[in-house]
Design an enzyme around this catalytic site. Structure first.
Site, PDB file in Angstrom:
ATOM      1  N   ALA A 167      74.884  23.781  53.251  1.00 16.83           N
ATOM      2  CA  ALA A 167      73.816  24.696  53.677  1.00 16.83           C
ATOM      3  C   ALA A 167      72.524  24.139  53.095  1.00 16.83           C
ATOM      4  O   ALA A 167      72.106  24.494  51.991  1.00 16.83           O
ATOM      5  CB  ALA A 167      74.083  26.105  53.176  1.00 16.83           C
TER       6      ALA A 167
ATOM      7  N   GLY B 228      67.412  29.063  46.494  1.00 15.60           N
ATOM      8  CA  GLY B 228      68.765  28.618  46.841  1.00 15.60           C
ATOM      9  C   GLY B 228      69.314  29.416  48.000  1.00 15.60           C
ATOM     10  O   GLY B 228      68.560  30.082  48.714  1.00 15.60           O
ATOM     11  N   ASN B 229      70.611  29.332  48.231  1.00 10.25           N
ATOM     12  CA  ASN B 229      71.242  30.153  49.254  1.00 10.25           C
ATOM     13  C   ASN B 229      72.667  30.479  48.839  1.00 10.25           C
ATOM     14  O   ASN B 229      73.125  30.005  47.802  1.00 10.25           O
ATOM     15  CB  ASN B 229      71.168  29.471  50.630  1.00 10.25           C
ATOM     16  CG  ASN B 229      71.936  28.158  50.656  1.00 10.25           C
ATOM     17  OD1 ASN B 229      73.163  28.135  50.551  1.00 10.25           O
ATOM     18  ND2 ASN B 229      71.202  27.055  50.752  1.00 10.25           N
ATOM     19  N   ARG B 230      73.357  31.279  49.625  1.00 15.29           N
ATOM     20  CA  ARG B 230      74.641  31.835  49.196  1.00 15.29           C
ATOM     21  C   ARG B 230      75.852  30.957  49.455  1.00 15.29           C
ATOM     22  O   ARG B 230      76.982  31.409  49.292  1.00 15.29           O
ATOM     23  CB  ARG B 230      74.848  33.206  49.859  1.00 15.29           C
ATOM     24  CG  ARG B 230      73.881  34.227  49.330  1.00 15.29           C
ATOM     25  CD  ARG B 230      74.164  35.592  49.901  1.00 15.29           C
ATOM     26  NE  ARG B 230      73.408  36.605  49.188  1.00 15.29           N
ATOM     27  CZ  ARG B 230      73.403  37.885  49.505  1.00 15.29           C
ATOM     28  NH1 ARG B 230      74.120  38.301  50.540  1.00 15.29           N
ATOM     29  NH2 ARG B 230      72.695  38.748  48.806  1.00 15.29           N
ATOM     30  N   SER B 231      75.641  29.722  49.877  1.00 14.62           N
ATOM     31  CA  SER B 231      76.791  28.849  50.109  1.00 14.62           C
ATOM     32  C   SER B 231      77.542  28.620  48.799  1.00 14.62           C
ATOM     33  O   SER B 231      76.943  28.281  47.781  1.00 14.62           O
ATOM     34  CB  SER B 231      76.319  27.508  50.676  1.00 14.62           C
ATOM     35  OG  SER B 231      77.381  26.574  50.630  1.00 14.62           O
TER      36      SER B 231
END
Ligand code: CTP
Ligand code: CA
Length: 226
Positions: free
Chosen positions: A101, A33-36
């Site tokens: 994102a 995943g990512n930090r969005s």
């Protein structure tokens, strides 16, 4: 404030907003995943609705309530699902704002069962590149006015202008990530770029920034397509 927040600058227009991260599954219990947080995209969707647009929000995995006035929300998990959902709802839309994102890569294959440790050996994941949603829309003969986001940690203007050109966008909203700004934060600061201009939207709460962004998008939209 040039156009006051109360102005229904997008009245009668259909707007699609994508927001949040994507999750790319590795196995039944793990993902990339990512930090969005989705906050900026949700704020943009709310601001567009306040401006009179009929808004469809395509959201990655976030824990946020649907903003007031948003007509339709579609929840997705992976980049492939987001791509499919956006492609479907964008037909007939006037403006697409890609604030999500989107994960650039996904595991080549999703393991059916939980991966087990291999006593001390390194694990290598093979990743495949995901399709670019914005670029695929731009490649279609008839497509909405396209607005992208670019979260950069360095060389913000040159990377953002490069994306504007390369992806065939009408506008790009660039922000530097880090120093209490960007992902996982309440504040943001944006520089907007288009072919022959730019605008600075200084550090502010994401809701305030989203309304300013919508005002700018509306005036550029009207100049180009109105
Ligand atoms: N984007 C998209 N589909 C993807 C990747 C990105 O539509 N598969 C969109 C994002 O929603 C954003 C814009 O493209 O509006 C820029 O995303 P960004 O990650 O900054 O650009 P990339 O082209 O992926 O370049 P890089 O990550 O290498 O900087
Ligand atoms: Ca990317």
């Amino acid at each position: 404030i040039a156009a006051s927040f109360g102005d229904r600058v997008l009245a009668g227009l259909k707007v699609v907003v994508s927001a949040g991260p994507t999750y790319e599954d590795i196995d039944p219990v793990r993902f990339i995943g990512n930090r969005s947080s989705g906050k900026m995209g949700f704020a943009v969707a709310e601001a567009a609705a306040q401006a009179g647009a009929q808004v469809t929000l395509v959201a990655g995995p976030v824990s946020l309530a649907t903003p007031q006035g948003v007509a339709k929300r579609i929840d997705v998990r992976s980049a492939a699902q987001m791509h499919a959902a956006v492609t479907e709802v964008v037909a007939g839309a006037d403006i697409y704002i890609g604030a999500a994102a989107v994960g650039d890569y996904r595991p080549n294959a999703v393991a059916e069962h939980k991966l087990k440790k291999q006593n001390g050996l390194d694990l290598t994941l093979q990743l495949a590149e995901n399709p670019d949603i914005l670029a695929s829309l731009a490649a279609q003969q008839s497509h909405p006015f396209l607005v992208g986001f670019a979260a950069e940690t360095q060389n913000v203007e040159s990377y953002a202008r490069d994306k504007l050109q390369r992806k065939g966008l009408d506008m790009i909203a660039a922000n530097q990530v880090g120093g209490g700004l960007g992902f996982e934060t309440a504040d943001n600061a944006i520089t907007l770029y288009w072919a022959d201009g730019s605008a600075e939207l200084p550090r502010a709460d994401k809701a305030v920034l989203a309304r300013q962004l919508i005002d700018r998008i509306a005036s550029r939209y009207k100049a180009v397509r109105g």
